[in-house]
Design a protein around this motif. Structure first.
Motif, PDB file in Angstrom:
ATOM      1  N   THR A 148      12.150 -87.409  37.155  1.00  0.00           N
ATOM      2  CA  THR A 148      12.401 -88.306  38.290  1.00  0.00           C
ATOM      3  C   THR A 148      13.548 -87.837  39.170  1.00  0.00           C
ATOM      4  OG1 THR A 148      13.852 -89.683  36.913  1.00  0.00           O
ATOM      5  CG2 THR A 148      11.524 -90.304  37.021  1.00  0.00           C
ATOM      6  N   GLY A 149      14.193 -86.737  38.835  1.00  0.00           N
ATOM      7  CA  GLY A 149      15.265 -86.234  39.684  1.00  0.00           C
ATOM      8  C   GLY A 149      16.452 -85.738  38.866  1.00  0.00           C
ATOM      9  N   ALA A 150      17.324 -84.980  39.571  1.00  0.00           N
ATOM     10  CA  ALA A 150      18.529 -84.442  38.941  1.00  0.00           C
ATOM     11  C   ALA A 150      19.710 -84.680  39.875  1.00  0.00           C
ATOM     12  CB  ALA A 150      18.369 -82.951  38.637  1.00  0.00           C
ATOM     13  N   ASP A 151      20.892 -84.835  39.306  1.00  0.00           N
ATOM     14  CA  ASP A 151      22.108 -85.130  40.073  1.00  0.00           C
ATOM     15  C   ASP A 151      23.075 -83.959  40.034  1.00  0.00           C
ATOM     16  OD1 ASP A 151      21.084 -87.672  40.541  1.00  0.00           O
ATOM     17  OD2 ASP A 151      22.127 -88.544  38.810  1.00  0.00           O
ATOM     18  N   LEU A 152      24.005 -83.970  40.997  1.00  0.00           N
ATOM     19  CA  LEU A 152      25.124 -83.040  41.001  1.00  0.00           C
ATOM     20  C   LEU A 152      26.402 -83.796  40.646  1.00  0.00           C
ATOM     21  CD1 LEU A 152      24.660 -80.744  44.160  1.00  0.00           C
ATOM     22  CD2 LEU A 152      23.860 -80.381  41.822  1.00  0.00           C
ATOM     23  N   VAL A 153      27.351 -83.097  39.991  1.00  0.00           N
ATOM     24  CA  VAL A 153      28.642 -83.664  39.611  1.00  0.00           C
ATOM     25  C   VAL A 153      29.727 -82.705  40.084  1.00  0.00           C
ATOM     26  CG1 VAL A 153      30.080 -84.481  37.703  1.00  0.00           C
ATOM     27  CG2 VAL A 153      27.606 -84.750  37.588  1.00  0.00           C
ATOM     28  N   ASP A 154      30.852 -83.245  40.628  1.00  0.00           N
ATOM     29  CA  ASP A 154      31.934 -82.376  41.074  1.00  0.00           C
ATOM     30  C   ASP A 154      33.145 -82.492  40.164  1.00  0.00           C
ATOM     31  OD1 ASP A 154      33.094 -84.788  41.731  1.00  0.00           O
ATOM     32  OD2 ASP A 154      33.542 -84.252  43.805  1.00  0.00           O
ATOM     33  N   SER A 155      34.257 -81.835  40.555  1.00  0.00           N
ATOM     34  CA  SER A 155      35.454 -81.794  39.716  1.00  0.00           C
ATOM     35  C   SER A 155      36.129 -83.154  39.573  1.00  0.00           C
ATOM     36  CB  SER A 155      36.460 -80.797  40.304  1.00  0.00           C
ATOM     37  OG  SER A 155      36.810 -81.169  41.634  1.00  0.00           O
ATOM     38  N   LYS A 156      35.822 -84.095  40.462  1.00  0.00           N
ATOM     39  CA  LYS A 156      36.379 -85.442  40.385  1.00  0.00           C
ATOM     40  C   LYS A 156      35.459 -86.407  39.655  1.00  0.00           C
ATOM     41  CE  LYS A 156      39.015 -84.922  44.698  1.00  0.00           C
ATOM     42  NZ  LYS A 156      39.266 -85.478  46.057  1.00  0.00           N
ATOM     43  N   ASP A 157      34.454 -85.852  38.977  1.00  0.00           N
ATOM     44  CA  ASP A 157      33.462 -86.645  38.232  1.00  0.00           C
ATOM     45  C   ASP A 157      32.654 -87.566  39.153  1.00  0.00           C
ATOM     46  OD1 ASP A 157      34.053 -85.530  35.772  1.00  0.00           O
ATOM     47  OD2 ASP A 157      35.633 -86.977  35.341  1.00  0.00           O
ATOM     48  N   ARG A 158      32.527 -87.190  40.398  1.00  0.00           N
ATOM     49  CA  ARG A 158      31.657 -87.947  41.303  1.00  0.00           C
ATOM     50  C   ARG A 158      30.223 -87.446  41.141  1.00  0.00           C
ATOM     51  NH1 ARG A 158      35.084 -87.197  46.841  1.00  0.00           N
ATOM     52  NH2 ARG A 158      34.961 -85.033  46.065  1.00  0.00           N
ATOM     53  N   THR A 159      29.277 -88.360  41.186  1.00  0.00           N
ATOM     54  CA  THR A 159      27.863 -88.026  40.993  1.00  0.00           C
ATOM     55  C   THR A 159      27.122 -88.204  42.318  1.00  0.00           C
ATOM     56  OG1 THR A 159      27.952 -88.739  38.674  1.00  0.00           O
ATOM     57  CG2 THR A 159      25.777 -88.575  39.693  1.00  0.00           C
ATOM     58  N   PHE A 160      26.291 -87.216  42.645  1.00  0.00           N
ATOM     59  CA  PHE A 160      25.551 -87.233  43.915  1.00  0.00           C
ATOM     60  C   PHE A 160      24.059 -87.081  43.635  1.00  0.00           C
ATOM     61  CE2 PHE A 160      29.635 -85.016  44.466  1.00  0.00           C
ATOM     62  CZ  PHE A 160      30.293 -85.929  45.289  1.00  0.00           C
ATOM     63  N   GLN A 161      23.268 -87.919  44.301  1.00  0.00           N
ATOM     64  CA  GLN A 161      21.816 -87.833  44.198  1.00  0.00           C
ATOM     65  C   GLN A 161      21.268 -86.959  45.318  1.00  0.00           C
ATOM     66  OE1 GLN A 161      20.403 -91.885  44.244  1.00  0.00           O
ATOM     67  NE2 GLN A 161      20.824 -92.188  42.064  1.00  0.00           N
ATOM     68  N   ALA A 162      20.125 -86.361  45.066  1.00  0.00           N
ATOM     69  CA  ALA A 162      19.492 -85.494  46.062  1.00  0.00           C
ATOM     70  C   ALA A 162      19.108 -86.310  47.293  1.00  0.00           C
ATOM     71  CB  ALA A 162      18.274 -84.808  45.459  1.00  0.00           C
ATOM     72  N   SER A 163      19.200 -85.683  48.452  1.00  0.00           N
ATOM     73  CA  SER A 163      18.899 -86.351  49.711  1.00  0.00           C
ATOM     74  C   SER A 163      17.388 -86.576  49.856  1.00  0.00           C
ATOM     75  CB  SER A 163      19.415 -85.504  50.885  1.00  0.00           C
ATOM     76  OG  SER A 163      19.009 -86.065  52.106  1.00  0.00           O
ATOM     77  N   THR A 164      17.033 -87.783  50.264  1.00  0.00           N
ATOM     78  CA  THR A 164      15.628 -88.092  50.512  1.00  0.00           C
ATOM     79  C   THR A 164      15.239 -87.774  51.962  1.00  0.00           C
ATOM     80  OG1 THR A 164      16.238 -90.387  51.015  1.00  0.00           O
ATOM     81  CG2 THR A 164      15.572 -89.891  48.752  1.00  0.00           C
ATOM     82  N   ASP A 165      16.241 -87.424  52.803  1.00  0.00           N
ATOM     83  CA  ASP A 165      15.975 -87.085  54.201  1.00  0.00           C
ATOM     84  C   ASP A 165      15.795 -85.592  54.398  1.00  0.00           C
ATOM     85  OD1 ASP A 165      16.208 -89.758  54.904  1.00  0.00           O
ATOM     86  OD2 ASP A 165      18.370 -89.589  55.280  1.00  0.00           O
ATOM     87  N   ALA A 166      16.083 -84.812  53.366  1.00  0.00           N
ATOM     88  CA  ALA A 166      15.982 -83.352  53.492  1.00  0.00           C
ATOM     89  C   ALA A 166      14.882 -82.851  52.573  1.00  0.00           C
ATOM     90  CB  ALA A 166      17.317 -82.704  53.157  1.00  0.00           C
ATOM     91  N   LEU A 167      13.645 -83.201  52.941  1.00  0.00           N
ATOM     92  CA  LEU A 167      12.493 -82.777  52.146  1.00  0.00           C
ATOM     93  C   LEU A 167      11.553 -81.944  53.004  1.00  0.00           C
ATOM     94  CD1 LEU A 167      11.841 -86.103  50.159  1.00  0.00           C
ATOM     95  CD2 LEU A 167      12.906 -84.007  49.316  1.00  0.00           C
ATOM     96  N   VAL A 168      10.588 -82.582  53.643  1.00  0.00           N
ATOM     97  CA  VAL A 168       9.640 -81.862  54.492  1.00  0.00           C
ATOM     98  C   VAL A 168      10.381 -81.247  55.683  1.00  0.00           C
ATOM     99  CG1 VAL A 168       7.565 -82.061  55.931  1.00  0.00           C
ATOM    100  CG2 VAL A 168       7.780 -83.419  53.837  1.00  0.00           C
ATOM    101  N   GLY A 169      10.121 -79.990  55.917  1.00  0.00           N
ATOM    102  CA  GLY A 169      10.781 -79.264  56.998  1.00  0.00           C
ATOM    103  C   GLY A 169      12.026 -78.531  56.516  1.00  0.00           C
ATOM    104  N   PHE A 170      12.500 -78.818  55.348  1.00  0.00           N
ATOM    105  CA  PHE A 170      13.710 -78.185  54.815  1.00  0.00           C
ATOM    106  C   PHE A 170      13.483 -77.510  53.452  1.00  0.00           C
ATOM    107  CE2 PHE A 170      14.891 -81.816  57.422  1.00  0.00           C
ATOM    108  CZ  PHE A 170      15.741 -81.236  58.352  1.00  0.00           C
ATOM    109  N   ILE A 171      12.377 -77.921  52.770  1.00  0.00           N
ATOM    110  CA  ILE A 171      12.068 -77.380  51.445  1.00  0.00           C
ATOM    111  C   ILE A 171      10.584 -77.040  51.411  1.00  0.00           C
ATOM    112  CG2 ILE A 171      12.011 -77.874  48.953  1.00  0.00           C
ATOM    113  CD1 ILE A 171      14.265 -79.851  49.358  1.00  0.00           C
ATOM    114  N   ASP A 172      10.223 -75.974  50.745  1.00  0.00           N
ATOM    115  CA  ASP A 172       8.822 -75.629  50.510  1.00  0.00           C
ATOM    116  C   ASP A 172       8.139 -76.811  49.835  1.00  0.00           C
ATOM    117  OD1 ASP A 172       6.375 -74.609  49.790  1.00  0.00           O
ATOM    118  OD2 ASP A 172       7.178 -72.733  48.985  1.00  0.00           O
ATOM    119  N   SER A 173       7.044 -77.248  50.400  1.00  0.00           N
ATOM    120  CA  SER A 173       6.366 -78.451  49.907  1.00  0.00           C
ATOM    121  C   SER A 173       5.954 -78.333  48.446  1.00  0.00           C
ATOM    122  CB  SER A 173       5.134 -78.764  50.773  1.00  0.00           C
ATOM    123  OG  SER A 173       4.218 -77.663  50.753  1.00  0.00           O
TER     124      SER A 173
END
Length: 224
Positions: A148-173
């Motif tokens: 269902t998805g994967a997250d990114l984590v930074d040095s401050k332990d902040r968690t980021f979800q993948a963008s739902t606006d950067a799909l078609v037109g930005f990633i191979d379908s």
């Protein structure tokens, strides 16, 4: 004239006893006057050479010839060697989490502008930065697993979800992995884009075992 009666023998005995007592007292007084008591001194015995030998001191007063033992210095405790943290898996390494194999193929900081490969979709801009990650995962179970998805984590332990606006037109379908059913032993290549703050650093992809509840997770370092 009346004849004198003889004295009783008891009277003579008393006289004799009294005289003996007086004699003893007199002898004692004479002896005390002629022999006064003086402290005894131990004379040093001369040796054969004519020199006087001093009296030997008692053993209790003799100094101890053995040197006084100094207390040994207390040894300082040895500091335990510091344990360096185990480095995280990096880009290009296979990582198995539970029954799922992960491998980050590429990770890139795209900056503040995200270009579009579709003429009908405009480029995107952000005050932060865009991060694109491509990875491969394989289900090692004997039945289907859901992603269902994967997250990114930074040095401050902040968690980021993948963008739902950067799909078609930005990633191979074919690599848009949003909700996927992974069949056993069929590797799947995915690409997603994240929008993160400009100060986000030491970013890591959070890889899981795809279990819905209480699963295991492992961080994969992206290198920036």
């Amino acid at each position: 004239m009346e004849a004198k009666k003889p004295r009783s023998w008891r009277r003579w005995a008393l006289y004799a006893l009294g005289g003996l007592v007086v004699l003893c007292l007199v002898c004692g007084i004479i002896g005390a006057l002629t022999n006064p008591s003086t402290p005894q001194q131990t004379a040093a015995a001369p040796d054969t050479t004519g020199q006087t030998t001093a009296p030997v001191a008692s053993a209790a007063a003799a100094p101890d010839p053995s040197p006084t033992a100094e207390p040994s210095p207390t040894a300082e405790p040895t500091a335990a060697p510091s344990q360096e943290p185990t480095p995280l898996p990096a880009v290009g390494q296979d990582v198995q989490v539970g029954d799922v194999r992960w491998k980050v193929i590429a990770a890139e900081d795209l900056g503040q502008e995200l270009p579009s490969d579709n003429q009908f979709i405009e480029a995107k801009k952000t005050s932060g930065k865009f991060i694109r990650v491509q990875w491969e995962m394989e289900n090692l179970k004997s039945d289907t697993a859901s992603f269902t998805g994967a997250d990114l984590v930074d040095s401050k332990d902040r968690t980021f979800q993948a963008s739902t606006d950067a799909l078609v037109g930005f990633i191979d379908s074919e690599q848009i992995c949003s909700f996927e059913s992974l069949n056993p032993n069929v590797p799947k290549t995915c690409t997603r884009i994240w929008e993160v703050p400009a100060d986000a650093a030491d970013l890591k992809l959070k890889a899981s075992d795809l279990e819905l509840f209480g699963g295991d997770e492992t961080l994969i370092a992206l290198g920036f």
